[in-house]
Design an enzyme around this catalytic site. Structure first.
Site, PDB file in Angstrom:
ATOM      1  N   LYS A  76      49.131  50.059  67.476  1.00 32.23           N
ATOM      2  CA  LYS A  76      48.390  49.916  66.230  1.00 32.23           C
ATOM      3  C   LYS A  76      49.181  50.393  65.024  1.00 32.23           C
ATOM      4  O   LYS A  76      48.643  50.995  64.099  1.00 32.23           O
ATOM      5  CB  LYS A  76      47.043  50.644  66.307  1.00 32.23           C
ATOM      6  CG  LYS A  76      46.222  50.310  67.541  1.00 32.23           C
ATOM      7  CD  LYS A  76      46.114  48.804  67.804  1.00 32.23           C
ATOM      8  CE  LYS A  76      45.415  48.050  66.687  1.00 32.23           C
ATOM      9  NZ  LYS A  76      45.460  46.561  66.924  1.00 32.23           N
ATOM     10  N   SER A  77      50.460  50.071  65.035  1.00 34.10           N
ATOM     11  CA  SER A  77      51.331  50.453  63.911  1.00 34.10           C
ATOM     12  C   SER A  77      52.016  49.247  63.285  1.00 34.10           C
ATOM     13  O   SER A  77      53.110  49.357  62.747  1.00 34.10           O
ATOM     14  CB  SER A  77      52.385  51.468  64.387  1.00 34.10           C
ATOM     15  OG  SER A  77      51.796  52.671  64.789  1.00 34.10           O
ATOM     16  N   THR A  80      51.490  43.499  65.822  1.00 29.84           N
ATOM     17  CA  THR A  80      51.160  42.071  65.776  1.00 29.84           C
ATOM     18  C   THR A  80      51.850  41.393  64.601  1.00 29.84           C
ATOM     19  O   THR A  80      52.421  40.296  64.733  1.00 29.84           O
ATOM     20  CB  THR A  80      49.630  41.887  65.679  1.00 29.84           C
ATOM     21  OG1 THR A  80      49.001  42.597  66.746  1.00 29.84           O
ATOM     22  CG2 THR A  80      49.259  40.422  65.767  1.00 29.84           C
ATOM     23  N   TRP A  81      51.816  42.035  63.451  1.00 29.03           N
ATOM     24  CA  TRP A  81      52.426  41.479  62.238  1.00 29.03           C
ATOM     25  C   TRP A  81      53.937  41.366  62.399  1.00 29.03           C
ATOM     26  O   TRP A  81      54.537  40.326  62.093  1.00 29.03           O
ATOM     27  CB  TRP A  81      52.070  42.382  61.063  1.00 29.03           C
ATOM     28  CG  TRP A  81      52.568  41.918  59.723  1.00 29.03           C
ATOM     29  CD1 TRP A  81      52.757  40.633  59.315  1.00 29.03           C
ATOM     30  CD2 TRP A  81      52.915  42.749  58.616  1.00 29.03           C
ATOM     31  NE1 TRP A  81      53.200  40.609  58.008  1.00 29.03           N
ATOM     32  CE2 TRP A  81      53.306  41.891  57.560  1.00 29.03           C
ATOM     33  CE3 TRP A  81      52.925  44.120  58.415  1.00 29.03           C
ATOM     34  CZ2 TRP A  81      53.703  42.381  56.315  1.00 29.03           C
ATOM     35  CZ3 TRP A  81      53.313  44.601  57.180  1.00 29.03           C
ATOM     36  CH2 TRP A  81      53.698  43.744  56.143  1.00 29.03           C
ATOM     37  N   HIS A 134      56.100  49.256  73.470  1.00 26.14           N
ATOM     38  CA  HIS A 134      55.662  50.537  72.934  1.00 26.14           C
ATOM     39  C   HIS A 134      56.388  51.676  73.648  1.00 26.14           C
ATOM     40  O   HIS A 134      56.086  52.856  73.392  1.00 26.14           O
ATOM     41  CB  HIS A 134      54.155  50.724  73.134  1.00 26.14           C
ATOM     42  CG  HIS A 134      53.292  49.762  72.371  1.00 26.14           C
ATOM     43  ND1 HIS A 134      53.487  49.471  71.042  1.00 26.14           N
ATOM     44  CD2 HIS A 134      52.211  49.024  72.759  1.00 26.14           C
ATOM     45  CE1 HIS A 134      52.560  48.601  70.631  1.00 26.14           C
ATOM     46  NE2 HIS A 134      51.783  48.325  71.659  1.00 26.14           N
ATOM     47  N   ARG A 156      54.056  53.729  61.154  1.00 23.56           N
ATOM     48  CA  ARG A 156      52.897  53.737  60.261  1.00 23.56           C
ATOM     49  C   ARG A 156      52.392  55.164  60.078  1.00 23.56           C
ATOM     50  O   ARG A 156      52.570  56.014  60.948  1.00 23.56           O
ATOM     51  CB  ARG A 156      51.791  52.863  60.867  1.00 23.56           C
ATOM     52  CG  ARG A 156      50.639  52.533  59.929  1.00 23.56           C
ATOM     53  CD  ARG A 156      49.648  51.627  60.619  1.00 23.56           C
ATOM     54  NE  ARG A 156      48.628  51.141  59.691  1.00 23.56           N
ATOM     55  CZ  ARG A 156      47.568  50.417  60.043  1.00 23.56           C
ATOM     56  NH1 ARG A 156      47.394  50.083  61.320  1.00 23.56           N
ATOM     57  NH2 ARG A 156      46.696  50.012  59.142  1.00 23.56           N
ATOM     58  N   TYR A 222      55.794  50.583  57.831  1.00 23.75           N
ATOM     59  CA  TYR A 222      54.742  49.581  57.685  1.00 23.75           C
ATOM     60  C   TYR A 222      54.275  49.480  56.235  1.00 23.75           C
ATOM     61  O   TYR A 222      54.129  48.383  55.676  1.00 23.75           O
ATOM     62  CB  TYR A 222      53.569  49.952  58.601  1.00 23.75           C
ATOM     63  CG  TYR A 222      52.321  49.121  58.420  1.00 23.75           C
ATOM     64  CD1 TYR A 222      52.135  47.949  59.145  1.00 23.75           C
ATOM     65  CD2 TYR A 222      51.304  49.522  57.539  1.00 23.75           C
ATOM     66  CE1 TYR A 222      50.982  47.191  58.990  1.00 23.75           C
ATOM     67  CE2 TYR A 222      50.157  48.769  57.380  1.00 23.75           C
ATOM     68  CZ  TYR A 222      49.992  47.604  58.108  1.00 23.75           C
ATOM     69  OH  TYR A 222      48.854  46.856  57.952  1.00 23.75           O
TER      70      TYR A 222
END
Length: 324
Positions: A76-77, A80-81, A134, A156, A222
């Site tokens: 979650k950092s 995906t982007w 990860h 992030r 990020y």
């Protein structure tokens, strides 16, 4: 380019562990978890047993090629982007009109860029191969460490990363999350007992490596990439030795890629609104606002202070600072 089975579905599905993994689990420190019944500490970091099995598998079987590209992050950092951006950058010559005909329009980025700790990386036979992970630096497969393949690490702010993880796990509605309070999860996060945690150690290892070996690891913030996407996409392309030509810039290729891969655009695509991975996980779970400082809408001042205190302690003796 599409794999028939997404890596994330394999990682999150229940599995029968092989004998080696069972024996290892019995010898490792463990902690109660909100992601699985227990997290297990292996080489300094914490994993649910199914993810640990994937790490062990990758350490034995993943063979990096010199041309491979590995997208790295804590969960979650910006994973995906960044997957979407790197995929679009590398294969931009194959898709001259990204906003009209592109694999990202019909495939979730996790489908196009498999995880190193997954069990389907053998299907990636293109060159260069693009993978994600990860896995902490010290636990990467030796072939990644020893080859000239390049790593792009996305970092992030820990408060935003935690909140994104919180909402993601709630969306998955795992039975272990039933009754879990945010206070309990913050305490686990701060003591490092989180998936692929401790979060701070994960980032610091890659940051130090990026300074010692800048040709191998590019460390990306990020928040800086959100604020200056044009500058950072160009920098990533240069690092990956596929710099934009003046003609591409003039023809709007850079802007097309930024627009195509923006979280705003990706989240509106049907594949990311109504799609599902093979284990039934909805692809929309991977998309929220992704805003800088969005943690303020979720964390109480006391919980934010608790994460800040841990951050301050973890960074003692280091010049590294997270984006505030």
């Amino acid at each position: 380019m599409t794999n028939s089975e997404t890596t994330l579905s394999k990682l999150l599905a229940e599995s029968e562990f092989n004998q080696e993994c069972k024996e290892l689990l019995s010898s490792l420190p463990k902690d109660k978890s909100f992601f699985a019944e227990y997290l297990y500490q292996y080489e300094g970091f914490w994993y649910p047993p199914n993810l640990l099995e994937g790490v062990l598998y990758s350490q034995k079987h993943f063979q990096a090629r010199d041309s491979d590209i590995i997208v790295v992050s804590s969960p979650k950092s910006g994973t995906t982007w960044l997957k979407a951006l790197v995929f679009a950058l590398i294969y931009r010559q194959d898709y001259q009109t990204p906003l009209e005909s592109h694999p990202l329009l019909d495939n979730n980025p996790h489908t196009l860029v498999p995880f190193v700790e997954g069990f389907n990386f053998h299907t990636q036979d293109t060159s260069p191969g693009i993978f994600s992970t990860h896995i902490p630096l010290g636990s990467l497969p030796e072939s990644i460490k020893d080859s000239p393949c390049k790593l792009v690490y996305c970092c992030r702010n820990p408060k935003d990363a935690f909140v994104s993880l919180w909402h993601f796990m709630k969306r998955l509605a795992l039975k272990e999350m039933a009754g879990c309070t945010m206070e309990e999860m913050v305490r686990g996060f701060c003591r490092g007992s989180s998936v692929y945690g401790p979060f701070w150690d994960h980032a610091l290892e890659y940051w130090k490596e990026s300074r010692e070996n800048p040709g191998k690891v590019l460390f990306v913030m990020y928040e800086e990439m959100r604020e200056q996407p044009r500058e950072w996409v160009k920098r990533i392309a240069e690092f990956l030795e596929c710099s934009f030509t003046k003609e591409e810039i003039d023809n709007g290729v850079l802007e097309d890629i930024i627009k195509l891969c923006s979280l705003e655009n990706l989240s509106k695509l049907e594949v990311n609104q109504k799609g599902k991975l093979v284990n039934g996980m909805e692809t929309k779970a991977f998309f929220r606002e992704g805003e800088i400082g969005g943690w303020r809408d979720t964390l109480t001042p006391l919980l934010a202070e608790e994460i800040d205190k841990t951050t301050e302690e973890k960074l003692i003796g280091s010049s590294f600072r997270f984006f505030c």
